[in-house]
Design an enzyme around this catalytic site. Sequence first.
Site, PDB file in Angstrom:
ATOM      1  CG  ASP A   1      50.986  47.016 -19.685  1.00  0.00           C
ATOM      2  OD1 ASP A   1      50.302  46.598 -20.643  1.00  0.00           O
ATOM      3  OD2 ASP A   1      50.641  47.970 -18.987  1.00  0.00           O
ATOM      4  CB  SER A   2      50.612  41.418 -18.537  1.00  0.00           C
ATOM      5  OG  SER A   2      50.258  42.008 -17.286  1.00  0.00           O
ATOM      6  N   GLY A   3      48.491  43.933 -19.129  1.00  0.00           N
ATOM      7  CA  GLY A   3      47.103  44.289 -18.858  1.00  0.00           C
ATOM      8  C   GLY A   3      46.725  44.129 -17.397  1.00  0.00           C
ATOM      9  N   GLY A   4      47.554  43.434 -16.644  1.00  0.00           N
ATOM     10  CA  GLY A   4      47.238  43.184 -15.243  1.00  0.00           C
ATOM     11  C   GLY A   4      47.013  44.469 -14.454  1.00  0.00           C
ATOM     12  CG  PHE A   5      49.135  48.714 -13.177  1.00  0.00           C
ATOM     13  CD1 PHE A   5      49.349  48.719 -11.808  1.00  0.00           C
ATOM     14  CD2 PHE A   5      48.891  49.929 -13.811  1.00  0.00           C
ATOM     15  CE1 PHE A   5      49.329  49.904 -11.080  1.00  0.00           C
ATOM     16  CE2 PHE A   5      48.869  51.122 -13.098  1.00  0.00           C
ATOM     17  CZ  PHE A   5      49.083  51.101 -11.734  1.00  0.00           C
TER      18      PHE A   5
ATOM     19  CG  ASP B   1      51.434  41.427 -12.623  1.00  0.00           C
ATOM     20  OD1 ASP B   1      50.626  41.848 -13.476  1.00  0.00           O
ATOM     21  OD2 ASP B   1      52.328  42.145 -12.144  1.00  0.00           O
TER      22      ASP B   1
ATOM     23  CD  GLN C   1      53.122  42.838  -8.547  1.00  0.00           C
ATOM     24  OE1 GLN C   1      53.176  43.596  -7.578  1.00  0.00           O
ATOM     25  NE2 GLN C   1      52.777  43.262  -9.773  1.00  0.00           N
TER      26      GLN C   1
ATOM     27  N   GLY D   1      54.230  46.787  -8.806  1.00  0.00           N
ATOM     28  CA  GLY D   1      53.557  47.165  -7.568  1.00  0.00           C
ATOM     29  C   GLY D   1      54.274  48.222  -6.752  1.00  0.00           C
TER      30      GLY D   1
ATOM     31  CG  ASP E   1      56.440  52.034 -17.802  1.00  0.00           C
ATOM     32  OD1 ASP E   1      56.835  51.209 -16.945  1.00  0.00           O
ATOM     33  OD2 ASP E   1      55.254  52.418 -17.869  1.00  0.00           O
TER      34      ASP E   1
ATOM     35  CB  CYS F   1      63.135  74.405 -25.825  1.00  0.00           C
ATOM     36  SG  CYS F   1      62.265  73.942 -24.302  1.00  0.00           S
TER      37      CYS F   1
ATOM     38  CG  HIS G   1      60.159  70.698 -22.479  1.00  0.00           C
ATOM     39  ND1 HIS G   1      61.474  71.070 -22.678  1.00  0.00           N
ATOM     40  CD2 HIS G   1      59.995  70.630 -21.130  1.00  0.00           C
ATOM     41  CE1 HIS G   1      62.071  71.232 -21.507  1.00  0.00           C
ATOM     42  NE2 HIS G   1      61.200  70.973 -20.553  1.00  0.00           N
TER      43      HIS G   1
END
Lengths: 378, 378
Positions: B95-99, B149, B192, B219, B269, B312, B338
């Site tokens: 990912d871009s780092g934005g979040f 973003d 977005q 978002g 993800d 398991c 698991h």
Amino acid sequence: MPTALRYDLLNTDPQTRARRGRVTTLHGSFETPAFMPVGTQGTVKGILPDHLRESGAECILGNTYHLMLRPGEKTVAALGDLHGFMAWKGPILTDSGGFQVFSLADVNKITDEGVTFKSHIDGAMHHLTPTRSIQIQNDLGADIIMCFDQCPPGQAPIEDQLRALDRTLRWAEVCVEAHARKNEQSLFGIVQGGTHLDLRAKCAEALIKLDFPGYALGGLAVGEGFEAMKSVLEHATPLLPEKKPRYLMGVGFPRDIVEAVRHGIDMFDCVMPTRNGRNAYAFTMDGAIRIRNAQYARDPGPIEAGCDCYACRTFTRGAIRHYFFAAEMLGPMLVSLHNTRFYQRLMADIRASIEAGTFADFIASDPRSKLGPRVIAD
Amino acid sequence: MPTALRYDLLNTDPQTRARRGRVTTLHGSFETPAFMPVGTQGTVKGILPDHLRESGAECILGNTYHLMLRPGEKTVAALGDLHGFMAWKGPILTDSGGFQVFSLADVNKITDEGVTFKSHIDGAMHHLTPTRSIQIQNDLGADIIMCFDQCPPGQAPIEDQLRALDRTLRWAEVCVEAHARKNEQSLFGIVQGGTHLDLRAKCAEALIKLDFPGYALGGLAVGEGFEAMKSVLEHATPLLPEKKPRYLMGVGFPRDIVEAVRHGIDMFDCVMPTRNGRNAYAFTMDGAIRIRNAQYARDPGPIEAGCDCYACRTFTRGAIRHYFFAAEMLGPMLVSLHNTRFYQRLMADIRASIEAGTFADFIASDPRSKLGPRVIAD
């Protein structure tokens, strides 16, 4: 019906007292000299059983003291005894809890009956006696179990040592009497006596009369120093029966193991590979390295060149260093895995040199025979 | 020369918009709908790559924000880019780092150029711009990289949403311009617009003009609620090009995934499998269970009956519960393993039902299609 334990002496080194053997239990065999990784609380810390097996480990160790406190031996028994609980199908050895009671717990009272102590987990009061230790070990179900002994501090006055020794010998008889699964589990006697060779001899003589299927040397690697340990190994090991396995408890550095094998020791255990691994110390042929050191930040090589362990086959020093700084589980997991394999490679090489009759050369030329505390880099 | 990314649409479900496809990168393919485990700091927490692969995962995710701060993208590049660094030979997405900048860091200033923020690790000041994000992602070397973003809070006023959207669109152009490895890495655009369907449409339209090789919905799953997310999925997903992969970022519960697949999403993800695993929450078909609960103390069964994962196949609930109480690494390791396998089984079953044209039946009858936050036991 197969016996609970058989020791086959395969060959002896022509120039030393080193011996190549095999111990067979109802859960399979392990080649000796053997190093047993320590699974204190029902797991070798951070290592899944398939990787543990892949490391070459054949027999592992569990701790009575820890398991009696948590989750309790009855819980372990209900979940398939220690083999089922920790998913290890091969041989397992449990210690008696004696060493941990005296080193970890807040000991409240020692009498001829046993020890009253406070749990290191929650301060609850517990009582451990030779009979209770054997009952717990019967419930845990390991293939080899140990007598409950008193471990006085190495620097204790001789009168205290003597009193502890007498008690240990009386307790050994109680343990033999209490042992309820003789057809499945083999109870080993523990020779104490500190660095006093006469006490060691007295203890060995008395225990041999009880005809244990195997014998351990206890109370070493507790601060007495390498020279003092060498002296005990040299004089006490030959007193033990030739046709039975000999176990040096809680040892140790590669140097210590090589020295003990020279005098005829067959079995070892130590937390060193995993404890050092968790703290980012990795064993290599040339000494231990501290993987957190800045010099490894962009090091594209494996922990140890030539090592065939999963960590070395898969990850760079640089990535593993990052995992430690980022507090990622993979750091401790990978270095513990490497160190565990390092110890098994050491034992495999020791066994091969005894088979070849060249163990004296191994001692003289292999760098691991000098690998003690001083070469740990920091 | 092979292209950096190919999307094959294999078949569509007759009763829903669900699609069965395959994404092919220079590091191999992954079947869609796909769930990508999250390796925030260069490792999926507590899971070694061989077990991760065994879980069925084919593409995994790394985080630009975390890796730029530690160990730094140049270090990752020097150690064989992210594939070599984390020992994952298959496809990787960053990912871009934005979040993360907007959710983890102490944001100091947002301008049209980028974001100034304080590191959550040591408080050091950093600057992240669209150009810098792409440079970092070029160094990390993942197969799929994301536009930088601005992610405004879901409850922000409409004017703020509009301003963030305009900025996100301008930044998308900057990202396209900055991308220096177009033959090896595929840059995805991120739609977005919060829960405003008109903003989503405006954003999708503008991004489609830039002809990205794939598109994400960002978002969502940030507190807007399931019904609001459903509405966006229903209306925004069909706006995305049919012949390109569609990625719903950071989602989510099995229920959310099933709902998104219904509307034509291909990639997911989420940290949920591993974060829950570390905290002793284990996913099962009938809901999540808290493995620390007293009822499991002597439970001899596996985490989930019928599961084929290593945990398991190998360990009882009782032993795993003990590992959590004893603070043993194996607890987090085994439940994370698991849960990771649980998510991959979910995706495999979703894919099979789309292939069979029975995904509507799957939604109606499979208990996982209702597995959201409310069924997490505590």
